[in-house]
Structures are given as structure tokens and as C-alpha cells.
Design a protein around this motif. Sequence first.
Motif, PDB file in Angstrom:
ATOM      1  N   GLN A 238      13.768   3.748   0.012  1.00  0.00           N
ATOM      2  CA  GLN A 238      12.886   4.404   1.030  1.00  0.00           C
ATOM      3  C   GLN A 238      11.599   3.869   1.915  1.00  0.00           C
ATOM      4  O   GLN A 238      11.120   2.596   0.870  1.00  0.00           O
ATOM      5  CB  GLN A 238      12.583   5.725  -0.468  1.00  0.00           C
ATOM      6  CG  GLN A 238      10.973   6.459   0.001  1.00  0.00           C
ATOM      7  CD  GLN A 238      11.618   7.817   0.372  1.00  0.00           C
ATOM      8  OE1 GLN A 238      13.156   7.539   0.652  1.00  0.00           O
ATOM      9  NE2 GLN A 238      10.013   9.259   0.757  1.00  0.00           N
ATOM     10  N   ARG A 239      11.671   4.433   3.243  1.00  0.00           N
ATOM     11  CA  ARG A 239      10.501   3.686   3.148  1.00  0.00           C
ATOM     12  C   ARG A 239       8.804   4.684   3.597  1.00  0.00           C
ATOM     13  O   ARG A 239       9.077   5.404   4.600  1.00  0.00           O
ATOM     14  CB  ARG A 239      10.404   2.674   5.014  1.00  0.00           C
ATOM     15  CG  ARG A 239      11.754   1.907   4.463  1.00  0.00           C
ATOM     16  CD  ARG A 239      12.047   0.613   6.280  1.00  0.00           C
ATOM     17  NE  ARG A 239      12.059  -0.197   5.589  1.00  0.00           N
ATOM     18  CZ  ARG A 239      11.665  -1.349   6.353  1.00  0.00           C
ATOM     19  NH1 ARG A 239      10.923  -0.952   7.744  1.00  0.00           N
ATOM     20  NH2 ARG A 239      12.141  -2.334   6.009  1.00  0.00           N
ATOM     21  N   THR A 240       8.305   4.397   2.938  1.00  0.00           N
ATOM     22  CA  THR A 240       7.599   5.085   2.987  1.00  0.00           C
ATOM     23  C   THR A 240       5.166   4.546   3.312  1.00  0.00           C
ATOM     24  O   THR A 240       5.012   3.662   2.571  1.00  0.00           O
ATOM     25  CB  THR A 240       6.521   5.685   0.949  1.00  0.00           C
ATOM     26  OG1 THR A 240       7.558   5.719   1.060  1.00  0.00           O
ATOM     27  CG2 THR A 240       5.777   6.745   1.102  1.00  0.00           C
ATOM     28  N   ARG A 241       4.698   5.125   4.831  1.00  0.00           N
ATOM     29  CA  ARG A 241       3.942   4.776   4.960  1.00  0.00           C
ATOM     30  C   ARG A 241       2.911   4.208   4.213  1.00  0.00           C
ATOM     31  O   ARG A 241       2.340   5.785   3.100  1.00  0.00           O
ATOM     32  CB  ARG A 241       3.866   5.621   6.083  1.00  0.00           C
ATOM     33  CG  ARG A 241       3.217   4.560   6.986  1.00  0.00           C
ATOM     34  CD  ARG A 241       3.086   5.224   9.057  1.00  0.00           C
ATOM     35  NE  ARG A 241       4.551   4.647   9.565  1.00  0.00           N
ATOM     36  CZ  ARG A 241       3.798   4.307  11.031  1.00  0.00           C
ATOM     37  NH1 ARG A 241       2.187   4.470  11.591  1.00  0.00           N
ATOM     38  NH2 ARG A 241       5.046   4.294  11.521  1.00  0.00           N
ATOM     39  N   MET A 242       2.269   3.260   4.067  1.00  0.00           N
ATOM     40  CA  MET A 242       0.519   3.459   3.519  1.00  0.00           C
ATOM     41  C   MET A 242      -0.046   3.997   3.929  1.00  0.00           C
ATOM     42  O   MET A 242      -0.698   2.778   4.811  1.00  0.00           O
ATOM     43  CB  MET A 242       0.838   1.861   2.684  1.00  0.00           C
ATOM     44  CG  MET A 242      -0.771   1.605   1.891  1.00  0.00           C
ATOM     45  SD  MET A 242      -1.153   0.511   1.039  1.00  0.00           S
ATOM     46  CE  MET A 242       0.247  -0.231   0.158  1.00  0.00           C
ATOM     47  N   GLU A 243      -0.376   5.228   3.535  1.00  0.00           N
ATOM     48  CA  GLU A 243      -2.081   6.096   4.354  1.00  0.00           C
ATOM     49  C   GLU A 243      -2.222   7.084   2.908  1.00  0.00           C
ATOM     50  O   GLU A 243      -1.669   7.576   2.309  1.00  0.00           O
ATOM     51  CB  GLU A 243      -1.793   6.416   6.396  1.00  0.00           C
ATOM     52  CG  GLU A 243      -0.380   7.416   5.847  1.00  0.00           C
ATOM     53  CD  GLU A 243      -0.182   8.150   6.724  1.00  0.00           C
ATOM     54  OE1 GLU A 243      -0.778   7.206   8.431  1.00  0.00           O
ATOM     55  OE2 GLU A 243       0.716   8.673   7.295  1.00  0.00           O
ATOM     56  N   ASN A 244      -3.884   7.039   3.311  1.00  0.00           N
ATOM     57  CA  ASN A 244      -4.444   8.498   1.939  1.00  0.00           C
ATOM     58  C   ASN A 244      -3.896   8.026   1.534  1.00  0.00           C
ATOM     59  O   ASN A 244      -3.733   8.606   0.054  1.00  0.00           O
ATOM     60  CB  ASN A 244      -3.637   9.030   2.828  1.00  0.00           C
ATOM     61  CG  ASN A 244      -3.556  10.358   4.463  1.00  0.00           C
ATOM     62  OD1 ASN A 244      -4.938  10.282   4.854  1.00  0.00           O
ATOM     63  ND2 ASN A 244      -2.181  10.326   4.990  1.00  0.00           N
ATOM     64  N   ASN A 245      -4.381   6.627   0.695  1.00  0.00           N
ATOM     65  CA  ASN A 245      -4.475   5.653  -0.605  1.00  0.00           C
ATOM     66  C   ASN A 245      -5.531   6.157  -0.825  1.00  0.00           C
ATOM     67  O   ASN A 245      -6.997   5.104  -1.397  1.00  0.00           O
ATOM     68  CB  ASN A 245      -3.993   4.917  -0.467  1.00  0.00           C
ATOM     69  CG  ASN A 245      -4.608   3.547   0.829  1.00  0.00           C
ATOM     70  OD1 ASN A 245      -5.653   4.318   1.142  1.00  0.00           O
ATOM     71  ND2 ASN A 245      -4.795   2.568   0.547  1.00  0.00           N
ATOM     72  N   PHE A 246      -6.051   7.566  -0.873  1.00  0.00           N
ATOM     73  CA  PHE A 246      -7.889   7.305  -1.504  1.00  0.00           C
ATOM     74  C   PHE A 246      -7.964   9.053  -2.541  1.00  0.00           C
ATOM     75  O   PHE A 246      -7.327  10.141  -2.742  1.00  0.00           O
ATOM     76  CB  PHE A 246      -8.805   8.200  -0.348  1.00  0.00           C
ATOM     77  CG  PHE A 246      -8.452   8.719   0.587  1.00  0.00           C
ATOM     78  CD1 PHE A 246      -7.277   9.299   1.397  1.00  0.00           C
ATOM     79  CD2 PHE A 246      -9.867  10.120   0.482  1.00  0.00           C
ATOM     80  CE1 PHE A 246      -7.275   9.963   2.442  1.00  0.00           C
ATOM     81  CE2 PHE A 246      -8.596  11.301   0.909  1.00  0.00           C
ATOM     82  CZ  PHE A 246      -7.846  11.329   1.754  1.00  0.00           C
TER      83      PHE A 246
END
Length: 261
Positions: A238-246
Motif C-alpha cells: 500500500q503506497r499512501t501519500r504523506m499529506e494532511n498530517n495535521f
Amino acid sequence: TGHHWGYGEGDGPSAWHKNYPVAQGSRQSPIDIIPHQALQDRSLGPIVLNYDHCTSINISNNGHSVVVEFDDSDDRSVIQGGPLDNPYRLKQFHFHWGGKGCEGSEHTVDGYGYASELHLVHWNAVKYCSFGEASTAPDGLAVLGIFLETGDDHRWLHMITDALYMVKFKGSGTEFKGFNPKCLLPSSLHYWTYLGSLTTPPLHESVIWIVLKEPIAVSEKQLGKFRLLLFTGEEEDQRTRMENNFRPPQPLKGRKIQKRT
Ligand SMILES: NS(=O)(=O)NCC1=CS(=O)(=O)c2ccccc21
Ligand SMILES: [Zn+2]
């Protein structure tokens, strides 16, 4: 190891309280800062940053953010003054950011979210023997928060974004020496300050927050490089983009915010 948590549907901020009940505590972070309601405190002095002899060690992807760690074995890089009674040692800095063109900061100002937020994490080595011990004490940590807004290229941020391809996967890291975060500061050190917590599990209520009023400008292109990072490890299919980590703003619960304009 420990409890798995993230920023997704099932493991995101609204679920953290199940493994970390302090998530519903009385001094949680981040918060929405309402400048008009902040109290001017004449006893609050300026923030003093002594980063000139700081020693960055590495840059890594911990599955939640990209982190630059420093040698905190002595007082070579400290923050002091302002609301702080002691010098606090710089341990690491990391970022929080959004998806394409949407919000991404943790603190908001009058409900306004910035594109990203930089956290410089320091600990009180005068009173405590380790970061771990300090991280559970009410005056153990001091985190300097700096807003990033999209605009022109930031002249020094490329030193970070050029290294991100090397830490694409969770658990990856590489040597990162000679970086002084002083180059990421805005021109003004005017700030808001309040008592809060870590904004990620374990959410310890141990942070004296110092949030700078003036954002720094970074380009959409530079921000986009953060979004090439993955939450997932190389071995995962599973490749999950790192974003919205807030984490979204939390209830103030009667806390007062002070300011030094
Ligand atoms: N966004 S934040 O700064 O409130 N929290 C980050 C955080 C959570 S931690 O305890 O893993 C840790 C260890 C060392 C430095 C920072 C952290
Ligand atoms: Zn943070």
C-alpha cells in the motif's frame, strides 16, 4: 510497537482518544488562536534563540512527518526568554502540511489555516534528565511553531526539500549535517504563547507553545515535494501519500493566550 495511530479514516485524530484518553484533556493542542482575545503581558520578554552552534544529525521519515534531529547532549542550541523560566534544548524539528492547495497547519488564526506548520521541539534539560522524562512534565517541552504560507520560493528550504527523495518511505533516514534552522525563521519573533500538549500521540500535556505571528513564504513547488513522502514503508504494498498530517484545533477549556507583539 505501542499503539498504531495515523491521520486516516479509522486511525486519525478523532480515534486517538481510544488509545490516548488524554486526547480529551484540559490542555490539548493545537488550538484556534483569536488575536483579539490574546492578552498583552508586559512581563513577557522576547524569545531568544541560540542556534549558532546547533548540530543537525539526520533527516528521517517516521511515518507521520519528516524529522530533522539534533545533538541535544549539551546546551549548544537552546531557546529561552519569553514565557520560559529555563533554556530549553533543541531536539528536533518537523512539519505538518495539507493536500494540494488546502489547509495544512495545526494552529489556526481566527479560523484561518496556513498551508503548513513547522515545529521546533525543545526540552527542559535544567529540570529533567532526558527528553522522555521532560515529555511527561507540565513544563517539560517548549515547541516553537512557525506558519508556512505559499508564495515565492524560500531561499533555504531547498536544503530540506532536496533531501526528501532520500526519505520517501516510513523508516528511511539519512545523514543531514550542518543545517541551522535559524534560516527558517521569519523576520519578526512576535509570538502568541499558551500551555498545551503534543499534537500527536502520546499527546502529553507537557508543552509550552510559542507560535510566531509572522508566517514564512514557501512556494507551491517546494510544498509539493513534501507530498511525495509516503506514510507507508518500502516493504508495504500500500503506497499512501504523506499529506494532511495535521490535528484539527482542540477546545480551549478556559485557557488564556498571551501575546508579545
Ligand atoms: N507535533 S508535536 O511536536 O506536538 N509532537 C511531536 C512529537 C511526538 S513524540 O512524542 O513522538 C516526539 C518525540 C520527539 C519530538 C517530537 C515528538
Ligand atoms: Zn508537530
